[in-house]
Design a protein around this motif. Structure first.
Motif, PDB file in Angstrom:
ATOM      1  N   HIS A   1      11.687  12.685  -5.806  1.00 38.72           N
ATOM      2  CA  HIS A   1      12.019  11.388  -5.206  1.00 38.72           C
ATOM      3  C   HIS A   1      10.809  10.589  -4.705  1.00 38.72           C
ATOM      4  O   HIS A   1      10.844   9.358  -4.780  1.00 38.72           O
ATOM      5  CB  HIS A   1      13.107  11.545  -4.125  1.00 38.72           C
ATOM      6  N   PRO A   2       9.726  11.215  -4.213  1.00 38.95           N
ATOM      7  CA  PRO A   2       8.590  10.365  -3.805  1.00 38.95           C
ATOM      8  C   PRO A   2       7.981   9.594  -4.989  1.00 38.95           C
ATOM      9  O   PRO A   2       7.610   8.418  -4.850  1.00 38.95           O
ATOM     10  CB  PRO A   2       7.581  11.381  -3.232  1.00 38.95           C
ATOM     11  N   LEU A   3       7.893  10.235  -6.134  1.00 36.33           N
ATOM     12  CA  LEU A   3       7.326   9.583  -7.316  1.00 36.33           C
ATOM     13  C   LEU A   3       8.297   8.551  -7.897  1.00 36.33           C
ATOM     14  O   LEU A   3       7.895   7.422  -8.229  1.00 36.33           O
ATOM     15  CB  LEU A   3       6.963  10.635  -8.373  1.00 36.33           C
ATOM     16  N   ASP A   4       9.562   8.911  -7.996  1.00 36.59           N
ATOM     17  CA  ASP A   4      10.544   7.951  -8.532  1.00 36.59           C
ATOM     18  C   ASP A   4      10.633   6.719  -7.641  1.00 36.59           C
ATOM     19  O   ASP A   4      10.714   5.583  -8.140  1.00 36.59           O
ATOM     20  CB  ASP A   4      11.920   8.619  -8.671  1.00 36.59           C
ATOM     21  N   GLY A   5      10.623   6.938  -6.326  1.00 39.60           N
ATOM     22  CA  GLY A   5      10.694   5.815  -5.391  1.00 39.60           C
ATOM     23  C   GLY A   5       9.453   4.936  -5.473  1.00 39.60           C
ATOM     24  O   GLY A   5       9.546   3.704  -5.500  1.00 39.60           O
ATOM     25  N   ALA A   6       8.287   5.565  -5.508  1.00 37.87           N
ATOM     26  CA  ALA A   6       7.038   4.801  -5.532  1.00 37.87           C
ATOM     27  C   ALA A   6       6.896   4.008  -6.835  1.00 37.87           C
ATOM     28  O   ALA A   6       6.425   2.870  -6.840  1.00 37.87           O
ATOM     29  CB  ALA A   6       5.844   5.735  -5.348  1.00 37.87           C
ATOM     30  N   ARG A   7       7.300   4.611  -7.947  1.00 40.14           N
ATOM     31  CA  ARG A   7       7.225   3.891  -9.231  1.00 40.14           C
ATOM     32  C   ARG A   7       8.160   2.691  -9.241  1.00 40.14           C
ATOM     33  O   ARG A   7       7.823   1.615  -9.752  1.00 40.14           O
ATOM     34  CB  ARG A   7       7.593   4.834 -10.386  1.00 40.14           C
ATOM     35  N   TYR A   8       9.345   2.846  -8.663  1.00 44.24           N
ATOM     36  CA  TYR A   8      10.287   1.713  -8.578  1.00 44.24           C
ATOM     37  C   TYR A   8       9.673   0.597  -7.732  1.00 44.24           C
ATOM     38  O   TYR A   8       9.729  -0.583  -8.104  1.00 44.24           O
ATOM     39  CB  TYR A   8      11.614   2.191  -7.972  1.00 44.24           C
ATOM     40  N   LEU A   9       9.082   0.988  -6.611  1.00 48.87           N
ATOM     41  CA  LEU A   9       8.469  -0.024  -5.737  1.00 48.87           C
ATOM     42  C   LEU A   9       7.341  -0.761  -6.449  1.00 48.87           C
ATOM     43  O   LEU A   9       7.202  -1.979  -6.327  1.00 48.87           O
ATOM     44  CB  LEU A   9       7.936   0.639  -4.462  1.00 48.87           C
ATOM     45  N   ARG A  10       6.534  -0.019  -7.188  1.00 45.91           N
ATOM     46  CA  ARG A  10       5.406  -0.625  -7.895  1.00 45.91           C
ATOM     47  C   ARG A  10       5.876  -1.495  -9.067  1.00 45.91           C
ATOM     48  O   ARG A  10       5.441  -2.637  -9.217  1.00 45.91           O
ATOM     49  CB  ARG A  10       4.482   0.491  -8.421  1.00 45.91           C
ATOM     50  N   ASP A  11       6.782  -0.958  -9.879  1.00 39.45           N
ATOM     51  CA  ASP A  11       7.098  -1.598 -11.159  1.00 39.45           C
ATOM     52  C   ASP A  11       8.244  -2.604 -11.080  1.00 39.45           C
ATOM     53  O   ASP A  11       8.259  -3.585 -11.819  1.00 39.45           O
ATOM     54  CB  ASP A  11       7.464  -0.534 -12.205  1.00 39.45           C
ATOM     55  N   VAL A  12       9.210  -2.341 -10.236  1.00 45.88           N
ATOM     56  CA  VAL A  12      10.403  -3.201 -10.179  1.00 45.88           C
ATOM     57  C   VAL A  12      10.375  -4.102  -8.953  1.00 45.88           C
ATOM     58  O   VAL A  12      10.522  -5.316  -9.062  1.00 45.88           O
ATOM     59  CB  VAL A  12      11.700  -2.348 -10.195  1.00 45.88           C
ATOM     60  N   ALA A  13      10.169  -3.506  -7.786  1.00 43.51           N
ATOM     61  CA  ALA A  13      10.221  -4.292  -6.547  1.00 43.51           C
ATOM     62  C   ALA A  13       8.916  -5.024  -6.268  1.00 43.51           C
ATOM     63  O   ALA A  13       8.882  -5.911  -5.422  1.00 43.51           O
ATOM     64  CB  ALA A  13      10.579  -3.390  -5.369  1.00 43.51           C
ATOM     65  N   LYS A  14       7.839  -4.648  -6.985  1.00 39.99           N
ATOM     66  CA  LYS A  14       6.527  -5.283  -6.801  1.00 39.99           C
ATOM     67  C   LYS A  14       6.078  -5.231  -5.335  1.00 39.99           C
ATOM     68  O   LYS A  14       5.563  -6.216  -4.786  1.00 39.99           O
ATOM     69  CB  LYS A  14       6.538  -6.748  -7.277  1.00 39.99           C
ATOM     70  N   ALA A  15       6.284  -4.091  -4.733  1.00 37.15           N
ATOM     71  CA  ALA A  15       5.862  -3.899  -3.342  1.00 37.15           C
ATOM     72  C   ALA A  15       4.341  -3.778  -3.275  1.00 37.15           C
ATOM     73  O   ALA A  15       3.690  -3.484  -4.283  1.00 37.15           O
ATOM     74  CB  ALA A  15       6.508  -2.631  -2.784  1.00 37.15           C
ATOM     75  N   ASP A  16       3.792  -3.968  -2.094  1.00 38.09           N
ATOM     76  CA  ASP A  16       2.332  -3.858  -2.027  1.00 38.09           C
ATOM     77  C   ASP A  16       1.892  -2.399  -2.100  1.00 38.09           C
ATOM     78  O   ASP A  16       2.663  -1.462  -1.900  1.00 38.09           O
ATOM     79  CB  ASP A  16       1.749  -4.651  -0.846  1.00 38.09           C
TER      80      ASP A  16
END
Ligand SMILES: [Fe+2]
Length: 191
Positions: free
Chosen positions: A71-86
């Motif tokens: 879950h840490p990797l799946d969550g971080a990838r979603y934030l980076r690629d989809v949500a465009k989080a900083d």
């Protein structure tokens, strides 16, 4: 996204992803975020960033996001690629609560560390403190109770339990560092 008001943005995103499908995880998430807000005396303006990371730290459990199952990797990838989080939020989620040990056990160490750098220790430790002093229903637990709760929930042979055992020194050091910071602020009369 502007870094001001990140916590509000993160809360809405996490609520959308977790509330209906994983209500207990959402309760835990809200408890972790409340702990993050309580660290404002030691984090100052960065408490908003930490609170945002707290809301987002477990979004990788959301059924729509699960990919590797880590879950840490799946969550971080979603934030980076989809949500465009900083980047700070992506890194904090990727490495929350000493995730590197579970990454090793899942053969995802190279992926995790190549894609996401470590954040500054004070923020990393603060997020670990918040997560590891909050139970699965969002109530406060001592870190020893929280570790015992994870072991009993997963059972002794489970990869998560083995990873938590490996992470225990890292988790305890983080909790100790934050508690030291809090007590220094209290002694300074700022609370
Ligand atoms: Fe987590």
């Amino acid at each position: 996204m502007n870094s001001v008001g990140q916590a509000e943005w993160a809360r809405d995103l996490a609520q959308d992803l977790l509330e209906m499908t994983l209500p207990r995880r959402w309760a835990h998430t809200q408890g972790v975020a409340a702990r993050a807000m309580s660290l404002a005396p030691i984090l100052g303006d960065e408490a908003d960033t930490l609170t945002a990371a707290a809301y987002l730290h477990d979004i990788g459990y959301a059924p729509d996001l699960v990919d590797t199952g880590f879950h840490p990797l799946d969550g971080a990838r979603y934030l980076r690629d989809v949500a465009k989080a900083d980047d700070t939020l992506c890194r904090l989620v990727a490495h929350h609560s000493c995730a590197v040990n579970e990454a090793l056990n899942r053969d995802l160490f190279d992926a995790l560390t190549a894609e996401f750098d470590e954040e500054r220790p004070e923020l990393v430790e603060a997020l670990t403190y918040c997560d590891m002093t909050t139970g699965p229903d969002g109530t406060h637990l001592d870190v020893t109770e929280r570790l015992a709760e994870i072991h009993s929930r997963y059972g002794p042979e489970h990869l998560v339990s083995r990873s938590i055992t490996a992470s225990t020194p890292c988790i305890l050091a983080a909790v100790q560092a934050v508690e030291k910071g809090l007590s220094a602020v209290r002694q300074g009369g700022n609370l």
